[in-house]
Scaffold this motif. Structure first.
Motif, PDB file in Angstrom:
ATOM      1  N   GLN A 118       5.391  35.030  56.447  1.00  0.00           N
ATOM      2  CA  GLN A 118       4.980  33.963  57.359  1.00  0.00           C
ATOM      3  C   GLN A 118       3.486  33.666  57.238  1.00  0.00           C
ATOM      4  N   VAL A 119       2.679  34.712  57.106  1.00  0.00           N
ATOM      5  CA  VAL A 119       1.234  34.519  56.924  1.00  0.00           C
ATOM      6  C   VAL A 119       0.959  33.829  55.593  1.00  0.00           C
ATOM      7  N   LEU A 120       1.583  34.335  54.535  1.00  0.00           N
ATOM      8  CA  LEU A 120       1.342  33.765  53.216  1.00  0.00           C
ATOM      9  C   LEU A 120       1.848  32.327  53.122  1.00  0.00           C
ATOM     10  N   ASP A 121       2.927  32.019  53.840  1.00  0.00           N
ATOM     11  CA  ASP A 121       3.413  30.641  53.863  1.00  0.00           C
ATOM     12  C   ASP A 121       2.400  29.710  54.516  1.00  0.00           C
ATOM     13  N   LEU A 122       1.747  30.158  55.598  1.00  0.00           N
ATOM     14  CA  LEU A 122       0.718  29.340  56.236  1.00  0.00           C
ATOM     15  C   LEU A 122      -0.444  29.081  55.276  1.00  0.00           C
ATOM     16  N   VAL A 123      -0.811  30.106  54.511  1.00  0.00           N
ATOM     17  CA  VAL A 123      -1.892  29.942  53.536  1.00  0.00           C
ATOM     18  C   VAL A 123      -1.481  28.951  52.458  1.00  0.00           C
ATOM     19  N   ARG A 124      -0.268  29.095  51.948  1.00  0.00           N
ATOM     20  CA  ARG A 124       0.212  28.176  50.910  1.00  0.00           C
ATOM     21  C   ARG A 124       0.295  26.745  51.433  1.00  0.00           C
ATOM     22  N   GLN A 125       0.753  26.587  52.652  1.00  0.00           N
ATOM     23  CA  GLN A 125       0.824  25.253  53.246  1.00  0.00           C
ATOM     24  C   GLN A 125      -0.560  24.617  53.328  1.00  0.00           C
ATOM     25  N   HIS A 126      -1.550  25.439  53.669  1.00  0.00           N
ATOM     26  CA  HIS A 126      -2.927  24.934  53.737  1.00  0.00           C
ATOM     27  C   HIS A 126      -3.388  24.445  52.374  1.00  0.00           C
ATOM     28  N   PHE A 127      -3.181  25.264  51.340  1.00  0.00           N
ATOM     29  CA  PHE A 127      -3.623  24.876  49.998  1.00  0.00           C
ATOM     30  C   PHE A 127      -2.885  23.624  49.514  1.00  0.00           C
ATOM     31  N   GLN A 128      -1.590  23.537  49.801  1.00  0.00           N
ATOM     32  CA  GLN A 128      -0.837  22.360  49.387  1.00  0.00           C
ATOM     33  C   GLN A 128      -1.324  21.114  50.109  1.00  0.00           C
ATOM     34  N   ALA A 129      -1.616  21.249  51.401  1.00  0.00           N
ATOM     35  CA  ALA A 129      -2.130  20.111  52.153  1.00  0.00           C
ATOM     36  C   ALA A 129      -3.467  19.645  51.594  1.00  0.00           C
ATOM     37  N   MET A 130      -4.334  20.599  51.235  1.00  0.00           N
ATOM     38  CA  MET A 130      -5.626  20.238  50.657  1.00  0.00           C
ATOM     39  C   MET A 130      -5.435  19.485  49.345  1.00  0.00           C
ATOM     40  N   GLU A 131      -4.556  19.975  48.487  1.00  0.00           N
ATOM     41  CA  GLU A 131      -4.308  19.289  47.216  1.00  0.00           C
ATOM     42  C   GLU A 131      -3.757  17.885  47.462  1.00  0.00           C
ATOM     43  N   ASN A 132      -2.877  17.760  48.448  1.00  0.00           N
ATOM     44  CA  ASN A 132      -2.317  16.445  48.769  1.00  0.00           C
ATOM     45  C   ASN A 132      -3.389  15.482  49.288  1.00  0.00           C
ATOM     46  N   PHE A 133      -4.334  16.004  50.076  1.00  0.00           N
ATOM     47  CA  PHE A 133      -5.424  15.155  50.563  1.00  0.00           C
ATOM     48  C   PHE A 133      -6.244  14.612  49.386  1.00  0.00           C
ATOM     49  N   PHE A 134      -6.557  15.495  48.436  1.00  0.00           N
ATOM     50  CA  PHE A 134      -7.313  15.061  47.252  1.00  0.00           C
ATOM     51  C   PHE A 134      -6.505  14.041  46.446  1.00  0.00           C
ATOM     52  N   ALA A 135      -5.220  14.338  46.245  1.00  0.00           N
ATOM     53  CA  ALA A 135      -4.368  13.437  45.471  1.00  0.00           C
ATOM     54  C   ALA A 135      -4.279  12.064  46.139  1.00  0.00           C
ATOM     55  N   GLY A 136      -4.190  12.044  47.458  1.00  0.00           N
ATOM     56  CA  GLY A 136      -4.121  10.780  48.180  1.00  0.00           C
ATOM     57  C   GLY A 136      -5.376   9.948  47.994  1.00  0.00           C
ATOM     58  N   ALA A 137      -6.546  10.597  48.095  1.00  0.00           N
ATOM     59  CA  ALA A 137      -7.807   9.873  47.906  1.00  0.00           C
ATOM     60  C   ALA A 137      -7.930   9.356  46.475  1.00  0.00           C
ATOM     61  N   LEU A 138      -7.504  10.162  45.517  1.00  0.00           N
ATOM     62  CA  LEU A 138      -7.563   9.740  44.114  1.00  0.00           C
ATOM     63  C   LEU A 138      -6.609   8.587  43.849  1.00  0.00           C
ATOM     64  N   GLU A 139      -5.423   8.656  44.430  1.00  0.00           N
ATOM     65  CA  GLU A 139      -4.457   7.572  44.219  1.00  0.00           C
ATOM     66  C   GLU A 139      -4.947   6.277  44.848  1.00  0.00           C
ATOM     67  N   ARG A 140      -5.592   6.364  46.008  1.00  0.00           N
ATOM     68  CA  ARG A 140      -6.156   5.161  46.619  1.00  0.00           C
ATOM     69  C   ARG A 140      -7.238   4.559  45.723  1.00  0.00           C
ATOM     70  N   SER A 141      -8.037   5.446  45.119  1.00  0.00           N
ATOM     71  CA  SER A 141      -9.095   4.934  44.241  1.00  0.00           C
ATOM     72  C   SER A 141      -8.501   4.325  42.972  1.00  0.00           C
ATOM     73  N   ARG A 142      -7.358   4.853  42.513  1.00  0.00           N
ATOM     74  CA  ARG A 142      -6.703   4.259  41.351  1.00  0.00           C
ATOM     75  C   ARG A 142      -6.149   2.866  41.695  1.00  0.00           C
ATOM     76  N   LEU A 143      -5.503   2.759  42.834  1.00  0.00           N
ATOM     77  CA  LEU A 143      -4.912   1.486  43.247  1.00  0.00           C
ATOM     78  C   LEU A 143      -5.967   0.408  43.468  1.00  0.00           C
ATOM     79  N   SER A 144      -7.163   0.838  43.884  1.00  0.00           N
ATOM     80  CA  SER A 144      -8.243  -0.131  44.111  1.00  0.00           C
ATOM     81  C   SER A 144      -8.996  -0.483  42.840  1.00  0.00           C
ATOM     82  N   GLY A 145      -8.619   0.156  41.718  1.00  0.00           N
ATOM     83  CA  GLY A 145      -9.303  -0.101  40.464  1.00  0.00           C
ATOM     84  C   GLY A 145     -10.605   0.646  40.307  1.00  0.00           C
ATOM     85  N   GLU A 146     -10.846   1.623  41.173  1.00  0.00           N
ATOM     86  CA  GLU A 146     -12.101   2.383  41.152  1.00  0.00           C
ATOM     87  C   GLU A 146     -12.046   3.563  40.184  1.00  0.00           C
TER      88      GLU A 146
END
Length: 199
Positions: A118-146
């Motif tokens: 349960q502890v390790l799952d919370l840690v993994r969820q945190h890391f996955q959420a962080m990666e998703n946040f980065f991916a979302g910002a990068l995808e927005r920059s791709r869609l905007s042509g940046e």
């Protein structure tokens, strides 16, 4: 009929979170938690459960109180690469925020590998959420042509997550924490190189 609590649960959890953040799960005793919260262990147990449950609540508190604020730029749907820049600039500013150095999630992943699923799952969820946040910002920059076409969004997001984890490890040690700013400056230069050059 149970008596109402005479303390602010979130305030107590923040104190517990800081203690675990500074010392880790194994090195934190119930005496330590009594001292930092000003509560007897029976009150802590009645409100939150045993030490393990307190640690789980501290990890959740960390995500609510610390991570939520730091990742706000990345979650802004109107921003792309500049959101990533703001995030890393915010990490530098956080060195003087009064919170302990490093990252509670990274510390847990390194120091507390013996803890349960349960502890390790919370840690993994945190890391996955962080990666998703980065991916979302990068995808927005791709869609905007940046974002330059040759920059792979998912690999870049994983790279940024790895970089954040490395900064957290450096930040734990006063002797290496001074290198964090130089590392972030170099990353921000690289981030600029991912932008489409406008004529």
């Amino acid at each position: 009929m149970p008596r109402p609590r005479s303390f602010d649960s979130e305030e107590v959890l923040e104190k517990v979170m800081v203690r675990f953040w500074e010392a880790g799960y194994s090195a934190t005793t119930l005496d330590d938690l009594e001292k930092v919260t000003g509560l007897k262990r029976v009150s802590l147990y009645n409100a939150f459960g045993d030490k393990r449950e307190l640690f789980l609540e501290a990890l959740r508190c960390y995500r609510r109180v610390v991570v939520s604020g730091r990742t706000a730029p990345l979650r802004d749907s109107s921003r792309g690469l500049d959101a990533i820049r703001s995030f890393f600039q915010g990490l530098l500013a956080a060195q003087d925020s009064g919170w302990p150095a490093g990252c509670l999630m990274v510390n847990t992943s390194i120091d507390e590998t013996h803890l349960d699923r349960q502890v390790l799952d919370l840690v993994r969820q945190h890391f996955q959420a962080m990666e998703n946040f980065f991916a979302g910002a990068l995808e927005r920059s791709r869609l905007s042509g940046e974002l330059r076409a040759e920059v792979p969004t998912q690999a870049a997001a994983a790279y940024l997550l790895t970089f954040v984890q490395g900064l957290a490890v450096l930040g734990r040690n006063p002797e290496t924490s001074v290198r964090v700013r130089d590392a972030v400056d170099l990353l921000l230069e690289q981030l600029d190189s991912w932008r489409v050059v406008r004529d």
